[in-house]
Design a protein around this motif. Structure first.
Motif, PDB file in Angstrom:
ATOM      1  N   LYS A 122      -7.054   3.441   3.796  1.00 50.62           N
ATOM      2  CA  LYS A 122      -7.152   2.019   3.127  1.00 50.62           C
ATOM      3  C   LYS A 122      -7.360   0.976   4.501  1.00 50.62           C
ATOM      4  CE  LYS A 122      -3.000   4.054   0.482  1.00 50.62           C
ATOM      5  NZ  LYS A 122      -2.658   3.053  -0.900  1.00 50.62           N
ATOM      6  N   ARG A 123      -8.604   0.650   3.271  1.00 51.55           N
ATOM      7  CA  ARG A 123      -9.321  -0.947   4.107  1.00 51.55           C
ATOM      8  C   ARG A 123      -8.182  -1.769   4.083  1.00 51.55           C
ATOM      9  NH1 ARG A 123     -15.273  -1.302   1.591  1.00 51.55           N
ATOM     10  NH2 ARG A 123     -16.237  -0.127   3.442  1.00 51.55           N
ATOM     11  N   LYS A 124      -7.539  -1.824   3.328  1.00 53.38           N
ATOM     12  CA  LYS A 124      -6.261  -3.176   3.562  1.00 53.38           C
ATOM     13  C   LYS A 124      -5.180  -3.051   4.622  1.00 53.38           C
ATOM     14  CE  LYS A 124      -6.331  -4.967  -1.390  1.00 53.38           C
ATOM     15  NZ  LYS A 124      -5.564  -5.473  -2.501  1.00 53.38           N
ATOM     16  N   LYS A 141      -3.240   9.441   5.735  1.00 53.40           N
ATOM     17  CA  LYS A 141      -4.022   8.676   4.343  1.00 53.40           C
ATOM     18  C   LYS A 141      -3.950   6.923   4.865  1.00 53.40           C
ATOM     19  CE  LYS A 141      -1.401   8.678   1.004  1.00 53.40           C
ATOM     20  NZ  LYS A 141      -0.010   9.118   0.243  1.00 53.40           N
ATOM     21  N   MET A 142      -3.254   6.376   5.524  1.00 50.52           N
ATOM     22  CA  MET A 142      -3.010   5.061   6.427  1.00 50.52           C
ATOM     23  C   MET A 142      -4.685   4.361   6.948  1.00 50.52           C
ATOM     24  SD  MET A 142       0.280   3.685   8.337  1.00 50.52           S
ATOM     25  CE  MET A 142      -0.164   2.561   8.514  1.00 50.52           C
ATOM     26  N   ASN A 156       0.885  -1.295  -0.464  1.00 47.88           N
ATOM     27  CA  ASN A 156       0.020  -0.040   0.416  1.00 47.88           C
ATOM     28  C   ASN A 156       0.835   1.055  -0.180  1.00 47.88           C
ATOM     29  OD1 ASN A 156      -2.810  -1.112   0.191  1.00 47.88           O
ATOM     30  ND2 ASN A 156      -1.719  -1.804   1.381  1.00 47.88           N
TER      31      ASN A 156
END
Length: 118
Positions: free
Chosen positions: A101-103, A97-98, A65
C-alpha cells in the motif's frame, strides 16, 4: 460466560413454571455444546521507532487502509502494534499487505511474538 447462560436458562425455565430437572439439565447441556473457544492471538506487527509522523497521523493512515493499531504496555514500555494475529504466518501476510500500500510508505513494522497472558 457459561455460568451466565446456564443461570439465564434456569431462571427462564423457573419463571415459566417449568421446574423440571430434566429441562434444566437439557439447558445446561445445550449451553455447554454452544460454547466455542475463540482463537487467541500471539503475534503482532510492531510499528518501529523513528517515525516522523505523530501517532495520531500514523493511526489515521493505518485505519484508512484497513489496519487497526493499538497500544500494548509490557514491563512499563508502550508498544504501538497492529493485530493480534493467531499465527506468525498471518502476521507476515499482513506485513506484506502493508508494504504493497503506497499510502503506508514509511511505516516500518517488525513481526513480534506477544507475551503469554497471565
Amino acid at each position: 460466560m457459561r455460568k451466565v447462560i446456564v443461570m439465564t436458562a434456569i431462571l427462564a425455565l423457573t419463571a415459566c413454571g417449568q421446574e423440571s430437572n430434566d429441562k434444566i439439565q437439557r439447558a445446561k447441556a445445550a449451553s455447554e455444546a454452544a460454547m466455542v473457544q475463540a482463537p487467541v492471538g500471539h503475534w503482532a506487527l510492531e510499528i518501529t521507532e523513528g517515525q516522523r509522523a505523530t501517532i495520531t497521523d500514523t493511526t489515521g493512515r493505518l485505519l484508512d487502509n484497513g489496519f487497526t493499531p493499538y497500544i500494548f504496555e509490557s514491563g512499563g514500555v508502550q508498544h504501538f502494534l497492529i493485530g493480534p494475529f493467531t499465527t506468525e504466518a498471518q502476521a507476515v501476510q499482513a506485513q506484506e499487505k502493508m508494504k504493497l500500500k503506497r499510502k503506508l510508505d514509511g511505516i516500518e513494522t517488525n513481526v513480534i511474538e506477544l507475551p503469554a497472558a497471565n
